[in-house]
Structures are given as structure tokens and as C-alpha cells.
Design a protein around this motif. Structure first.
Motif, short mmCIF file in Angstrom:
data_model
loop_
_atom_site.label_atom_id
_atom_site.label_comp_id
_atom_site.label_asym_id
_atom_site.label_seq_id
_atom_site.Cartn_x
_atom_site.Cartn_y
_atom_site.Cartn_z
N GLY A 156 0.07 -1.66 -0.52
CA GLY A 156 -0.27 0.32 -0.01
C GLY A 156 1.02 1.22 -0.11
O GLY A 156 0.52 2.20 -0.62
N ARG A 157 2.10 1.00 0.84
CA ARG A 157 2.98 2.51 0.11
C ARG A 157 4.05 2.34 0.66
O ARG A 157 4.81 0.87 1.06
N GLY A 158 4.83 3.24 0.33
CA GLY A 158 6.68 2.81 1.40
C GLY A 158 7.63 2.02 0.12
O GLY A 158 6.82 1.88 -1.54
N ILE A 159 7.65 1.13 0.33
CA ILE A 159 8.80 -0.09 -0.63
C ILE A 159 8.01 -0.80 -1.55
O ILE A 159 8.59 -1.13 -3.06
N GLY A 160 6.56 -0.95 -0.67
CA GLY A 160 5.60 -2.39 -1.16
C GLY A 160 5.22 -1.72 -2.92
O GLY A 160 5.30 -2.28 -3.38
N ASN A 186 7.92 -11.05 -0.77
CA ASN A 186 7.71 -10.35 0.77
C ASN A 186 8.09 -9.50 1.69
O ASN A 186 9.56 -9.63 1.76
N ASN A 187 7.30 -8.47 1.45
CA ASN A 187 7.82 -6.80 1.73
C ASN A 187 7.62 -6.07 2.97
O ASN A 187 8.17 -5.50 4.16
N ALA A 188 6.26 -6.61 3.71
CA ALA A 188 5.05 -6.15 4.86
C ALA A 188 6.49 -6.44 5.50
O ALA A 188 7.04 -7.58 6.20
N ALA A 198 -1.08 -6.95 -1.32
CA ALA A 198 -1.83 -8.15 -0.97
C ALA A 198 -1.42 -6.71 0.74
O ALA A 198 0.09 -6.79 0.85
N GLU A 199 -2.32 -6.44 0.72
CA GLU A 199 -1.81 -5.19 2.00
C GLU A 199 -3.33 -5.33 3.19
O GLU A 199 -4.26 -5.87 3.48
N LEU A 200 -3.07 -4.88 4.55
CA LEU A 200 -3.46 -4.98 5.46
C LEU A 200 -4.32 -3.83 5.56
O LEU A 200 -5.75 -4.50 5.90
N ALA A 208 14.70 -11.30 14.05
CA ALA A 208 13.87 -11.78 12.39
C ALA A 208 14.69 -11.98 11.38
O ALA A 208 14.13 -11.96 10.39
N LYS A 209 14.46 -9.72 11.05
CA LYS A 209 15.26 -10.41 9.60
C LYS A 209 16.99 -11.33 9.90
O LYS A 209 16.81 -11.30 8.26
N HIS A 210 17.66 -12.05 10.73
CA HIS A 210 18.49 -13.01 10.63
C HIS A 210 17.55 -13.66 9.64
O HIS A 210 18.29 -14.79 8.98
N THR A 218 -4.93 -8.71 3.22
CA THR A 218 -4.41 -8.97 3.84
C THR A 218 -3.41 -9.14 5.13
O THR A 218 -2.81 -7.98 4.67
N ASP A 219 -3.76 -10.04 5.85
CA ASP A 219 -2.48 -9.95 7.17
C ASP A 219 -1.05 -11.56 6.99
O ASP A 219 -2.14 -12.32 7.27
N VAL A 220 -0.08 -10.48 6.63
CA VAL A 220 0.33 -11.97 5.90
C VAL A 220 0.73 -12.42 7.28
O VAL A 220 1.06 -13.52 7.21
N THR A 221 0.91 -12.42 8.73
CA THR A 221 0.16 -12.45 10.02
C THR A 221 -0.43 -14.29 10.42
O THR A 221 -0.01 -15.43 11.00
N PRO A 223 17.86 -3.37 2.42
CA PRO A 223 17.96 -1.86 2.20
C PRO A 223 19.01 -1.45 3.47
O PRO A 223 18.72 -2.30 4.60
N GLY A 224 19.43 -0.58 3.10
CA GLY A 224 19.37 0.35 4.29
C GLY A 224 18.81 0.88 4.27
O GLY A 224 17.39 1.30 4.47
N TYR A 225 19.49 2.48 5.11
CA TYR A 225 18.26 3.56 5.33
C TYR A 225 17.15 3.98 4.35
O TYR A 225 17.92 4.05 3.18
N ILE A 226 15.70 3.53 4.14
CA ILE A 226 15.34 4.21 2.16
C ILE A 226 14.15 4.82 2.71
O ILE A 226 13.56 5.06 4.23
N GLU A 227 13.77 6.31 2.50
CA GLU A 227 13.21 7.05 2.47
C GLU A 227 11.77 6.62 2.55
O GLU A 227 10.97 7.00 1.31
N THR A 228 10.68 6.71 3.86
CA THR A 228 9.77 6.14 4.21
C THR A 228 8.96 6.35 5.00
O THR A 228 9.87 6.87 5.90
N GLN A 229 7.16 5.58 5.56
CA GLN A 229 7.02 6.06 6.81
C GLN A 229 7.95 5.73 7.72
O GLN A 229 7.88 6.39 9.14
N PRO A 286 13.60 -6.38 18.64
CA PRO A 286 14.20 -7.72 18.59
C PRO A 286 14.53 -8.06 17.26
O PRO A 286 14.05 -8.65 16.49
N TYR A 287 13.94 -6.87 16.50
CA TYR A 287 14.35 -6.73 14.49
C TYR A 287 15.19 -7.39 14.40
O TYR A 287 14.26 -7.97 12.77
N PRO A 288 16.15 -6.94 14.41
CA PRO A 288 17.56 -7.61 14.10
C PRO A 288 17.21 -9.51 13.94
O PRO A 288 18.21 -10.04 12.92
#
Ligand code: NDP
Length: 258
Positions: free
Chosen positions: A15-19, A90-92, A36-38, A159-161, A63-66, A186-192, A155-157
């Protein structure tokens, strides 16, 4: 010839950002795209914008990816509308940045539900079809947090690992069936998401400036710059690229010192 002509792609969190940038770039390259967006309203607005700008085939699906059943429904709707899926992105994802010892159980579960279970739910829903057809490309949006740690971002990293591990494991598992599974970090990307994080800091303007100062290119990335990499990985230009990760961070993660 457009680079994704005749392909069908589903992008989560589009719906927004990188996706949204990935969905637009895919449509420009000739793919039929499923957002496919919440938040279905955001998804519909973005879908309209993409239709107007590209004249392409676009569908928005709540869509709720969870929830694996929700992702499975989105895949079924996508295939009913446009035919078999060639590409899944898989971007969400959500930021959950805590101190490990004060983090709640809910913080941990929320993070893993979206950032890791969500990626698996997507893979699980499309892999049987891709394996049967002997073709497919899955692109998982990881992060430089998939191999670098910033204190206080737990614990974000973790999950990303996991996203990187999942990418490698599934890439190897299904390589004999010509299904490629890759990640983008991605490193820092200009999104919400990035603006929300700056706004949570005591001095948002100073936090933003500090981020820019840390970047070798003295700027952060644009969603379109991640999208270009996703187009490449999804396309037939990357037939022997599998079970790996492309970093899109302007060189930030190669820096030894800040
Ligand atoms: P945004 O927050 O701008 O967009 C994320 C989108 O995902 C939103 O539209 C959001 O919907 C949606 N979403 C959230 N939860 C779910 C869910 N359960 N099911 C379906 N959709 C959901 O984030 P970005 O575009 O910045 O990030 C996209 C991806 O890139 C994430 O995986 C993130 O971790 C990763 N990333 C981003 C970086 C950055 O600097 N921006 C850097 C590194 C990685 P809603 O608005 O309804 O919540």
C-alpha cells in the motif's frame, strides 16, 4: 520488450513505501501486480495510482501476512484474476525496537509474527504452485539489520537474520525445481517507517541529520532504488542468482567506522 512482460507478481505490504514502489516498478515493466496489504483503503488508492500511471493490470487484496489463511486467500484471488504467480515479494514488515530486558512478550510476538512468520506464510502459499510449474522467483525484503546490530533495536534484527536464513534454506531446497529465493537488504530508505522512527526520538530533526551524516553518500535511499533491484531479481535477467542477498544501502554496511 518489457522486463516482466507476462509475469504475475504478488507484493505484500504494497500500500505504501517500498512495497508500493516495487508494485509500480513491476507494473511499468509489464507485470500484472497484486497488492496484498493490511489496510485495504491504502492498497486500493495505490492500485488506482498504478493503473493510471501504467495502464497495467492491478488488484488490491486485503491481507494480513501474520495469518497463513489470509495469505493463502490472497494468492488464490491473485491466481483467479491473473493466472499462476511467477513472483512473490515478501515486503510487509514492521519496526519493533526494544531493549531486550524491558521488551514485553507481545513485542517479541508482534515482531516475529509480521517480520518472519509473514515471510514464511508467503513462501508457503506460493511454493507448491511454483515447484509444480518448475519456475518462480521469491524476493524477501530483509534489511541491513539481517547482518548488523544496533543496540536498542531488539528483536527486529533477530527476525531479519531469520529472513536471511529462510531465504538461503528455501533457495537451496527448491533450486532443483528452478524456484529462486533471494533477499534484498535495504539500508535507510525514505519511507513512513523511517520518519516514524525519527519522530519517536527526543529531537527528530537532529536524529534525521545524524542518520544522514552516517551515510557514505550523504543521503538515504529512495524506495524506487530498492524496487529496481527487486525488478532485476524477479526478472529473467537473474536466472542463476539464488539463495543470496543484495544489499542496497549506498555502501553504509561496508564502513568500518562511523
Ligand atoms: P512502511 O511501514 O512504509 O510500509 C509497510 C507496509 O506493510 C504498510 O503498508 C503496512 O500496512 C504493511 N503491513 C504491516 N503489517 C502488515 C501485515 N501484517 N500484513 C500485511 N501488510 C502489513 O515500511 P517500508 O516500506 O519502509 O518497509 C518495507 C519493508 O522494508 C519492511 O519489511 C521493512 O522491514 C524493510 N526495510 C525498510 C527499511 C527502511 O529504511 N524503510 C530499511 C530496511 C528494511 P499498514 O500501513 O496498514 O500498517
Amino acid at each position: 520488450m518489457k522486463r516482466l512482460a507476462d509475469k504475475v507478481a504478488l507484493i505484500t505490504g504494497a500500500g505504501r513505501g517500498i512495497g508500493a514502489a516495487i508494485a509500480l516498478a513491476f507494473a511499468r515493466e509489464g507485470a500484472a501486480v497484486v497488492l496484498a496489504e493490511l489496510d485495504i483503503e491504502t492498497a486500493r488508492q495505490t492500485a488506482e495510482l498504478i493503473k493510471t500511471q501504467t495502464g497495467g493490470r492491478v488488484l488490491a487484496v486485503q491481507t494480513d501476512v501474520t495469518q497463513s489463511a489470509s495469505v493463502q486467500r490472497a494468492v488464490s484471488e491473485a491466481e483467479r484474476a491473473f493466472g499462476a504467480l511467477d513472483v512473490l515479494v515478501n515486503n510487509a514488515g514492521i519496526n519493533v525496537f526494544c531493549d531486550p530486558l524491558t521488551m514485553t512478550d507481545d513485542d517479541w510476538r508482534r515482531c516475529f509474527a509480521v517480520d518472519l512468520d509473514g515471510v514464511w506464510n508467503g513462501c508457503r502459499a506460493v511454493l507448491p504452485g511454483m515447484v509444480e510449474r518448475g519456475a518462480g522467483s521469491i524476493v524477501n525484503i530483509a534489511s541491513t539489520h539481517a547482518f548488523k546490530i544496533i543496540p536498542g533495536c531488539f528483536p527486529y534484527p533477530v527476525a531479519k537474520h531469520g529472513v536471511l536464513g529462510l531465504t538461503r534454506a528455501l533457495g537451496i531446497e527448491y533450486a532443483p525445481r528452478n524456484v529462486r529465493v533471494n533477499a534484498i537488504a535495504p539500508g535507510y530508505i525514505e519511507t513512513q517507517l523511517t520518519h516514524d522512527w525519527w519522530n519517536e526520538q527526543a529531537d527528530p530533526a537532529a536524529a534525521q541529520q545524524a542518520t544522514l551524516d552516517l551515510q557514505p553518500m550523504k543521503r538515504i535511499g529512495r524506495p524506487e532504488e530498492v524496487a529496481m533491484t527487486a525488478v532485476f531479481l524477479a526478472s529473467d535477467e537473474a536466472p542463476f542468482i539464488n539463495a543470496t542477498c543484495i544489499t542496497v544501502d549506498g555502501g553504509r554496511s561496508a564502513l568500518y567506522h562511523d
